[in-house]
Scaffold this motif. Structure first.
Motif, PDB file in Angstrom:
ATOM      1  N   LEU A  29       0.819  -1.066  -0.013  1.00 11.13           N
ATOM      2  CA  LEU A  29       0.059  -0.058  -0.049  1.00 11.13           C
ATOM      3  C   LEU A  29       0.859   1.270  -0.031  1.00 11.13           C
ATOM      4  CD1 LEU A  29      -2.539   1.299   0.276  1.00 11.13           C
ATOM      5  CD2 LEU A  29      -2.398   1.193   2.766  1.00 11.13           C
ATOM      6  N   VAL A  30       0.806   2.219  -1.087  1.00 11.45           N
ATOM      7  CA  VAL A  30       1.326   3.289  -1.094  1.00 11.45           C
ATOM      8  C   VAL A  30       0.578   4.490  -0.502  1.00 11.45           C
ATOM      9  CG1 VAL A  30       2.662   5.182  -2.447  1.00 11.45           C
ATOM     10  CG2 VAL A  30       2.731   2.619  -3.080  1.00 11.45           C
ATOM     11  N   SER A  31       0.736   5.066   0.457  1.00  8.32           N
ATOM     12  CA  SER A  31      -0.039   6.119   1.035  1.00  8.32           C
ATOM     13  C   SER A  31       0.641   7.287   0.886  1.00  8.32           C
ATOM     14  CB  SER A  31      -0.198   5.863   2.633  1.00  8.32           C
ATOM     15  OG  SER A  31      -0.628   4.749   3.080  1.00  8.32           O
ATOM     16  N   LYS A  49       7.043  -1.509  -8.469  1.00 12.37           N
ATOM     17  CA  LYS A  49       6.227  -0.285  -9.139  1.00 12.37           C
ATOM     18  C   LYS A  49       5.834   0.424  -7.881  1.00 12.37           C
ATOM     19  CE  LYS A  49       4.410  -2.818 -13.151  1.00 12.37           C
ATOM     20  NZ  LYS A  49       3.283  -3.207 -13.957  1.00 12.37           N
ATOM     21  N   ALA A  50       5.616  -0.153  -6.915  1.00 14.75           N
ATOM     22  CA  ALA A  50       5.159   0.832  -5.463  1.00 14.75           C
ATOM     23  C   ALA A  50       6.158   1.769  -5.093  1.00 14.75           C
ATOM     24  CB  ALA A  50       4.978  -0.154  -4.373  1.00 14.75           C
ATOM     25  N   ALA A  55       8.404   7.401  -5.193  1.00 17.89           N
ATOM     26  CA  ALA A  55       9.242   8.296  -5.600  1.00 17.89           C
ATOM     27  C   ALA A  55       8.737   9.424  -6.496  1.00 17.89           C
ATOM     28  CB  ALA A  55      10.429   7.699  -6.243  1.00 17.89           C
ATOM     29  N   ARG A  56       7.924   8.778  -7.489  1.00 13.57           N
ATOM     30  CA  ARG A  56       7.515  10.024  -8.311  1.00 13.57           C
ATOM     31  C   ARG A  56       6.489  10.944  -7.724  1.00 13.57           C
ATOM     32  NH1 ARG A  56       5.336   6.428 -11.644  1.00 13.57           N
ATOM     33  NH2 ARG A  56       3.428   6.277 -11.158  1.00 13.57           N
ATOM     34  N   GLN A  57       5.578  10.445  -6.646  1.00  7.93           N
ATOM     35  CA  GLN A  57       4.901  11.446  -6.002  1.00  7.93           C
ATOM     36  C   GLN A  57       5.658  12.203  -4.942  1.00  7.93           C
ATOM     37  OE1 GLN A  57       1.313  11.433  -6.164  1.00  7.93           O
ATOM     38  NE2 GLN A  57       1.644  10.380  -7.975  1.00  7.93           N
ATOM     39  N   ARG A  58       6.795  11.833  -4.228  1.00  6.17           N
ATOM     40  CA  ARG A  58       7.481  12.607  -3.617  1.00  6.17           C
ATOM     41  C   ARG A  58       8.166  13.917  -4.171  1.00  6.17           C
ATOM     42  NH1 ARG A  58       9.645   7.356  -1.649  1.00  6.17           N
ATOM     43  NH2 ARG A  58       8.547   6.700   0.292  1.00  6.17           N
ATOM     44  N   ALA A  66       5.120  10.077   1.331  1.00  8.34           N
ATOM     45  CA  ALA A  66       4.603   9.098   0.490  1.00  8.34           C
ATOM     46  C   ALA A  66       5.527   8.024   1.434  1.00  8.34           C
ATOM     47  CB  ALA A  66       4.758   9.229  -0.791  1.00  8.34           C
ATOM     48  N   ARG A  67       4.616   7.059   1.778  1.00  7.57           N
ATOM     49  CA  ARG A  67       5.278   5.804   2.469  1.00  7.57           C
ATOM     50  C   ARG A  67       4.595   4.442   2.011  1.00  7.57           C
ATOM     51  NH1 ARG A  67       3.082   6.984   8.296  1.00  7.57           N
ATOM     52  NH2 ARG A  67       4.504   8.500   8.059  1.00  7.57           N
TER      53      ARG A  67
END
Length: 72
Positions: A29-31, A49-50, A55-58, A66-67
């Protein structure tokens, strides 16, 4: 008590997903937490992929954090 009469393991928080032989893949789960207080979550079965998604969201200026957590 379990069927064989022994007490269950006392530790509750962390489960050992890697020891379950029935499991064919894991879920990650990527939060994503945004600066305005919103939350977003996405589940992946591929850890790579997660990690790439997190990393892209950060890199976004509106993302606070993002964790990645393993959920099953």
């Amino acid at each position: 008590m379990t069927k064989n009469g022994t007490k269950k393991d006392a530790r509750r928080g962390k489960s050992t997903f890697d020891k379950d032989r029935r499991r064919k893949h894991h879920h990650f789960l990527v939060s994503v937490y945004y600066a305005d207080g919103e939350k977003f979550g996405r589940v992946y079965t591929d850890k790579d992929k997660a990690e790439r998604f997190a990393a892209r969201q950060r890199r976004s200026p509106v993302v606070k954090s993002a964790r990645i957590t393993q959920v099953s």
